[in-house]
Design a protein around this motif. Sequence first.
Motif, short mmCIF file in Angstrom:
data_model
loop_
_atom_site.label_atom_id
_atom_site.label_comp_id
_atom_site.label_asym_id
_atom_site.label_seq_id
_atom_site.Cartn_x
_atom_site.Cartn_y
_atom_site.Cartn_z
N ILE A 34 21.46 -40.67 103.62
CA ILE A 34 22.02 -41.22 104.85
C ILE A 34 22.09 -42.74 104.77
O ILE A 34 23.09 -43.36 105.12
CB ILE A 34 21.17 -40.80 106.07
CG1 ILE A 34 21.28 -39.29 106.29
CG2 ILE A 34 21.61 -41.54 107.34
CD1 ILE A 34 20.32 -38.74 107.33
N LYS A 35 21.00 -43.33 104.27
CA LYS A 35 20.92 -44.80 104.18
C LYS A 35 21.94 -45.35 103.18
O LYS A 35 22.53 -46.42 103.41
CB LYS A 35 19.51 -45.21 103.77
CG LYS A 35 19.20 -46.69 103.98
CD LYS A 35 19.22 -47.03 105.46
CE LYS A 35 18.86 -48.49 105.70
NZ LYS A 35 18.94 -48.85 107.14
N GLY A 40 23.41 -48.23 109.20
CA GLY A 40 22.66 -47.82 110.38
C GLY A 40 21.31 -47.22 110.01
O GLY A 40 21.00 -47.03 108.83
N PRO A 41 20.50 -46.89 111.00
CA PRO A 41 19.17 -46.31 110.75
C PRO A 41 19.26 -44.89 110.22
O PRO A 41 20.29 -44.22 110.40
CB PRO A 41 18.51 -46.35 112.12
CG PRO A 41 19.66 -46.25 113.08
CD PRO A 41 20.76 -47.06 112.45
N LEU A 58 13.01 -38.06 121.11
CA LEU A 58 13.44 -37.01 120.19
C LEU A 58 13.97 -37.64 118.91
O LEU A 58 14.63 -38.68 118.95
CB LEU A 58 14.53 -36.15 120.85
CG LEU A 58 15.15 -35.07 119.95
CD1 LEU A 58 15.29 -33.76 120.73
CD2 LEU A 58 16.52 -35.51 119.43
N TYR A 59 13.69 -36.99 117.77
CA TYR A 59 14.12 -37.49 116.47
C TYR A 59 15.12 -36.54 115.81
O TYR A 59 14.92 -35.32 115.80
CB TYR A 59 12.92 -37.67 115.54
CG TYR A 59 11.86 -38.58 116.09
CD1 TYR A 59 11.98 -39.97 115.98
CD2 TYR A 59 10.74 -38.06 116.73
CE1 TYR A 59 11.00 -40.81 116.49
CE2 TYR A 59 9.76 -38.90 117.24
CZ TYR A 59 9.90 -40.27 117.12
OH TYR A 59 8.94 -41.11 117.63
N LYS A 60 16.19 -37.12 115.29
CA LYS A 60 17.16 -36.37 114.50
C LYS A 60 17.62 -37.28 113.36
O LYS A 60 17.50 -38.50 113.44
CB LYS A 60 18.39 -35.99 115.34
CG LYS A 60 18.12 -35.02 116.47
CD LYS A 60 19.35 -34.86 117.35
CE LYS A 60 20.49 -34.22 116.60
NZ LYS A 60 21.64 -33.92 117.50
N PHE A 61 18.16 -36.69 112.30
CA PHE A 61 18.81 -37.50 111.30
C PHE A 61 20.13 -38.02 111.88
O PHE A 61 20.86 -37.27 112.53
CB PHE A 61 19.11 -36.69 110.03
CG PHE A 61 17.94 -36.53 109.11
CD1 PHE A 61 17.23 -37.63 108.66
CD2 PHE A 61 17.54 -35.26 108.70
CE1 PHE A 61 16.15 -37.48 107.80
CE2 PHE A 61 16.47 -35.10 107.84
CZ PHE A 61 15.76 -36.21 107.40
N ARG A 62 20.40 -39.30 111.67
CA ARG A 62 21.64 -39.88 112.19
C ARG A 62 22.83 -39.28 111.44
O ARG A 62 22.86 -39.25 110.22
CB ARG A 62 21.64 -41.40 112.01
CG ARG A 62 22.93 -42.08 112.50
CD ARG A 62 22.87 -43.57 112.30
NE ARG A 62 22.63 -43.95 110.91
CZ ARG A 62 23.58 -44.00 109.98
NH1 ARG A 62 24.82 -43.70 110.29
NH2 ARG A 62 23.28 -44.36 108.74
N ASN A 66 27.51 -46.25 112.81
CA ASN A 66 26.87 -47.20 113.71
C ASN A 66 27.86 -47.84 114.68
O ASN A 66 27.47 -48.60 115.56
CB ASN A 66 26.14 -48.29 112.91
CG ASN A 66 27.08 -49.14 112.07
OD1 ASN A 66 28.22 -48.77 111.83
ND2 ASN A 66 26.58 -50.28 111.62
N LYS A 67 29.13 -47.52 114.53
CA LYS A 67 30.15 -48.02 115.44
C LYS A 67 30.51 -47.01 116.54
O LYS A 67 31.36 -47.28 117.37
CB LYS A 67 31.42 -48.40 114.66
CG LYS A 67 31.22 -49.57 113.71
CD LYS A 67 32.51 -49.93 113.00
CE LYS A 67 32.31 -51.12 112.06
NZ LYS A 67 33.56 -51.47 111.34
N ALA A 68 29.86 -45.87 116.50
CA ALA A 68 30.15 -44.85 117.51
C ALA A 68 29.72 -45.34 118.88
O ALA A 68 28.58 -45.76 119.07
CB ALA A 68 29.41 -43.55 117.17
N PRO A 69 30.61 -45.32 119.87
CA PRO A 69 30.25 -45.79 121.20
C PRO A 69 29.27 -44.85 121.89
O PRO A 69 29.26 -43.64 121.64
CB PRO A 69 31.59 -45.81 121.94
CG PRO A 69 32.42 -44.78 121.22
CD PRO A 69 32.01 -44.86 119.79
N VAL A 70 28.41 -45.42 122.69
CA VAL A 70 27.44 -44.62 123.44
C VAL A 70 28.12 -44.17 124.73
O VAL A 70 28.20 -44.91 125.71
CB VAL A 70 26.18 -45.44 123.77
CG1 VAL A 70 25.17 -44.57 124.54
CG2 VAL A 70 25.54 -45.96 122.49
#
Length: 206
Positions: A34-35, A40-41, A58-62, A66-70
């Motif tokens: 992923i890295k 991104g993280p 909560l934890y998930k693999f990203r 990193n440009k995805a809007p919230v």
Amino acid sequence: MFYKTFVKRILDLLIAIPMFLVLFIPLIFIGLIIKLTSKGPVLFKQERYGRRSRPFTLYKFRSMTNKAPVKANSEFDDITSYVTPFGMVIRKTSIDELPQLWNIIKGDMSFIGPRPLAETDSKVLSLRKHNGADQVLPGISGLAQVNGRNNISDEDKAAYDAKYAARVSLRVDTLLIIETFISVLKRDGIFKETVIDNSRHHESKS
């Protein structure tokens, strides 16, 4: 009641701890991919609401750029355009959910239970408070997940969650684990096919 109060938690630990230890090296390897393949993280961290509607991280693999809007899923024209190539792989195989083994060990979650939701799913969270679905630990998978996942309405999600909370048992959990494996193999409901009833999520899968 004995199973729901004591046995379920013991079984979660007996399964989650060995799984975490066995998968520790593969998890690191996945994190490295992923890295190395996107900015991104490694982990996606988000406040979710669990038993008695209490918040936890909560934890998930990203799996998104990193440009995805919230914003809510319903506001995306094409959410898959924000998913990284490797992110697509780990979503389709549900590998992105594996860091939640740590949530289970910590006591935030169980393997089976209502899916923990974020504040953007305020409607479902409110329905759960009223129907008692928030009285059990949330899970990596649950009754709603094997009955449509992201393609059912908020009302149906809350109804399935309440039905599970009222019928927690070893038999029910075992059946749901089997159905979850089948659902993962079939890759059902990974992305919403249509926008249903204003259901909202970030990182697409709830």
